[in-house]
Design a protein around this motif. Sequence first.
Motif, PDB file in Angstrom:
ATOM      1  N   HIS A 250      33.109   7.253  40.308  1.00 49.19           N
ATOM      2  CA  HIS A 250      32.167   7.879  41.404  1.00 49.19           C
ATOM      3  C   HIS A 250      33.293   8.775  42.138  1.00 49.19           C
ATOM      4  O   HIS A 250      34.403   8.439  42.476  1.00 49.19           O
ATOM      5  CB  HIS A 250      31.739   6.717  42.286  1.00 49.19           C
ATOM      6  CG  HIS A 250      30.974   5.647  41.785  1.00 49.19           C
ATOM      7  ND1 HIS A 250      29.633   5.808  41.806  1.00 49.19           N
ATOM      8  CD2 HIS A 250      31.252   4.603  41.319  1.00 49.19           C
ATOM      9  CE1 HIS A 250      29.175   4.827  41.141  1.00 49.19           C
ATOM     10  NE2 HIS A 250      30.307   3.799  40.918  1.00 49.19           N
ATOM     11  N   ASP A 251      32.403   9.973  42.669  1.00 49.00           N
ATOM     12  CA  ASP A 251      33.270  10.991  43.312  1.00 49.00           C
ATOM     13  C   ASP A 251      32.703  10.595  44.768  1.00 49.00           C
ATOM     14  O   ASP A 251      31.723  10.981  45.068  1.00 49.00           O
ATOM     15  CB  ASP A 251      32.958  12.367  42.997  1.00 49.00           C
ATOM     16  CG  ASP A 251      33.659  13.397  43.881  1.00 49.00           C
ATOM     17  OD1 ASP A 251      34.460  12.728  44.909  1.00 49.00           O
ATOM     18  OD2 ASP A 251      33.639  14.458  43.715  1.00 49.00           O
ATOM     19  N   LEU A 252      33.838  10.000  45.744  1.00 51.59           N
ATOM     20  CA  LEU A 252      33.481   9.601  47.033  1.00 51.59           C
ATOM     21  C   LEU A 252      33.167  10.829  48.022  1.00 51.59           C
ATOM     22  O   LEU A 252      32.670  10.761  48.921  1.00 51.59           O
ATOM     23  CB  LEU A 252      34.478   8.655  47.589  1.00 51.59           C
ATOM     24  CG  LEU A 252      34.532   7.328  46.702  1.00 51.59           C
ATOM     25  CD1 LEU A 252      35.767   6.569  47.517  1.00 51.59           C
ATOM     26  CD2 LEU A 252      33.732   6.914  46.056  1.00 51.59           C
ATOM     27  N   ALA A 253      33.546  12.183  47.498  1.00 52.74           N
ATOM     28  CA  ALA A 253      33.336  13.151  48.256  1.00 52.74           C
ATOM     29  C   ALA A 253      31.725  13.592  48.344  1.00 52.74           C
ATOM     30  O   ALA A 253      31.251  14.136  49.298  1.00 52.74           O
ATOM     31  CB  ALA A 253      33.920  14.407  47.931  1.00 52.74           C
ATOM     32  N   THR A 254      31.113  13.026  47.049  1.00 50.45           N
ATOM     33  CA  THR A 254      29.498  13.512  47.148  1.00 50.45           C
ATOM     34  C   THR A 254      28.729  12.284  46.880  1.00 50.45           C
ATOM     35  O   THR A 254      27.472  12.473  46.724  1.00 50.45           O
ATOM     36  CB  THR A 254      29.475  14.453  45.908  1.00 50.45           C
ATOM     37  OG1 THR A 254      30.074  13.902  44.778  1.00 50.45           O
ATOM     38  CG2 THR A 254      30.095  15.783  46.139  1.00 50.45           C
ATOM     39  N   ILE A 255      29.313  11.180  46.819  1.00 50.74           N
ATOM     40  CA  ILE A 255      28.591   9.851  46.379  1.00 50.74           C
ATOM     41  C   ILE A 255      27.117   9.595  47.373  1.00 50.74           C
ATOM     42  O   ILE A 255      27.548  10.158  48.643  1.00 50.74           O
ATOM     43  CB  ILE A 255      29.358   8.649  46.362  1.00 50.74           C
ATOM     44  CG1 ILE A 255      28.742   7.510  45.565  1.00 50.74           C
ATOM     45  CG2 ILE A 255      30.071   8.193  47.597  1.00 50.74           C
ATOM     46  CD1 ILE A 255      29.501   6.350  45.400  1.00 50.74           C
ATOM     47  N   SER A 256      26.164   9.159  46.909  1.00 54.48           N
ATOM     48  CA  SER A 256      24.964   8.932  48.032  1.00 54.48           C
ATOM     49  C   SER A 256      25.492   7.675  48.954  1.00 54.48           C
ATOM     50  O   SER A 256      26.407   6.838  48.461  1.00 54.48           O
ATOM     51  CB  SER A 256      23.802   8.583  47.294  1.00 54.48           C
ATOM     52  OG  SER A 256      23.776   7.319  46.729  1.00 54.48           O
ATOM     53  N   GLU A 257      24.890   7.796  50.134  1.00 54.69           N
ATOM     54  CA  GLU A 257      25.360   6.619  51.047  1.00 54.69           C
ATOM     55  C   GLU A 257      25.264   5.280  50.478  1.00 54.69           C
ATOM     56  O   GLU A 257      25.760   3.950  50.727  1.00 54.69           O
ATOM     57  CB  GLU A 257      24.651   6.826  52.366  1.00 54.69           C
ATOM     58  CG  GLU A 257      25.273   7.933  53.325  1.00 54.69           C
ATOM     59  CD  GLU A 257      26.470   7.465  53.729  1.00 54.69           C
ATOM     60  OE1 GLU A 257      26.832   6.195  54.133  1.00 54.69           O
ATOM     61  OE2 GLU A 257      27.430   8.450  53.857  1.00 54.69           O
ATOM     62  N   GLU A 258      23.708   5.289  49.604  1.00 53.49           N
ATOM     63  CA  GLU A 258      23.579   3.884  49.032  1.00 53.49           C
ATOM     64  C   GLU A 258      24.619   3.501  48.009  1.00 53.49           C
ATOM     65  O   GLU A 258      24.932   2.475  48.235  1.00 53.49           O
ATOM     66  CB  GLU A 258      22.323   4.121  48.403  1.00 53.49           C
ATOM     67  CG  GLU A 258      21.430   2.909  47.874  1.00 53.49           C
ATOM     68  CD  GLU A 258      20.419   3.151  47.089  1.00 53.49           C
ATOM     69  OE1 GLU A 258      19.751   4.219  46.972  1.00 53.49           O
ATOM     70  OE2 GLU A 258      19.908   2.072  46.709  1.00 53.49           O
ATOM     71  N   ASN A 259      25.012   4.374  47.272  1.00 53.40           N
ATOM     72  CA  ASN A 259      26.037   3.907  46.161  1.00 53.40           C
ATOM     73  C   ASN A 259      27.359   3.790  46.837  1.00 53.40           C
ATOM     74  O   ASN A 259      28.202   2.692  46.414  1.00 53.40           O
ATOM     75  CB  ASN A 259      26.192   4.910  44.964  1.00 53.40           C
ATOM     76  CG  ASN A 259      25.088   5.110  44.216  1.00 53.40           C
ATOM     77  OD1 ASN A 259      24.406   4.213  44.072  1.00 53.40           O
ATOM     78  ND2 ASN A 259      24.858   6.221  43.512  1.00 53.40           N
TER      79      ASN A 259
END
Length: 252
Positions: free
Chosen positions: A67-76
């Motif tokens: 997962h790229d935490l820079a662009t990940i959805s809030e849910e994920n």
Amino acid sequence: MSAHLLDLIDVHKTLGAQKVLRGVNLQIAEGENMVIIGRSGGGKSVLLRHIMGLVRPDKGQVWYRGHDLATISEENLTFVRREMGMLFQNGALFDSLNVGENVAFSLREEGKLAEADIQKEVQRALKIVDLPGQENKMPSELSGGMRKRVALARAAISRPKLMLYDEPTAGLDPIVSDSINKLILRLGEDLNMTAIIVTHDMVSAYEIADRIAMLHEGKIYCVDTPQTIQNSEDPIIKRFVRGISAETDAIF
Ligand SMILES: Nc1ncnc2c1ncn2[C@@H]1O[C@H](COP(=O)(O)OP(=O)(O)O)[C@@H](O)[C@H]1O
Ligand SMILES: [Mg+2]
């Protein structure tokens, strides 16, 4: 698949008028203890907040297990963050809750376990930090070192894959610091965790680290084994790890 649990690529962050992170690159392998050193105000805590996904970079990527935490959805992000534990710099306990309630906090919030199981987990966590049976004590009755242990138990109770420690020994005397360092090592082994530890205490850094990364002027200036860092002849590294100020340097 890469053996890296975490891969930071060219991470930039400006806060206020200050370019705090100016292109951070850092890989952390699964199971390793990575210590991050650097000047006070240099951005170490800001970097940890990026790794937890509490802050997003202006530019760059923060890869955690695909997962790229820079662009990940809030849910994920909510799911990813459950795999992480953080011991904050001023990791205060909730003063109105007793030790057991403090340690149980995240499990209660998650709401997945029955009360009896939560109690079992709390017992187990307190045992790991050498405070068995202390559930009913209030934080005000504990010494600084004991409070740190409770905070550790609280952060580790959900068995995170990745533990982040922000200055875990700040303000503690050398003997208590040493016991906290040993505990960090033991927690890592017992729970099979990867750890990132921010510290400016070099004694602790050498004791805990598999590798040490130095954050300098918004970038990772070097990443190496404790031994190599300790013996480095690089003037910037030397100055930091041996605590020699620029002025003293000029005299000699
Ligand atoms: N939310 C914020 N807003 C503005 N500036 C901030 C914020 N958080 C941190 N900073 C600034 O970023 C710089 C790095 O801070 P920090 O990461 O806390 O340093 P340290 O390496 O001591 O942990 C500091 O100059 C700090 O004042
Ligand atoms: Mg800090």
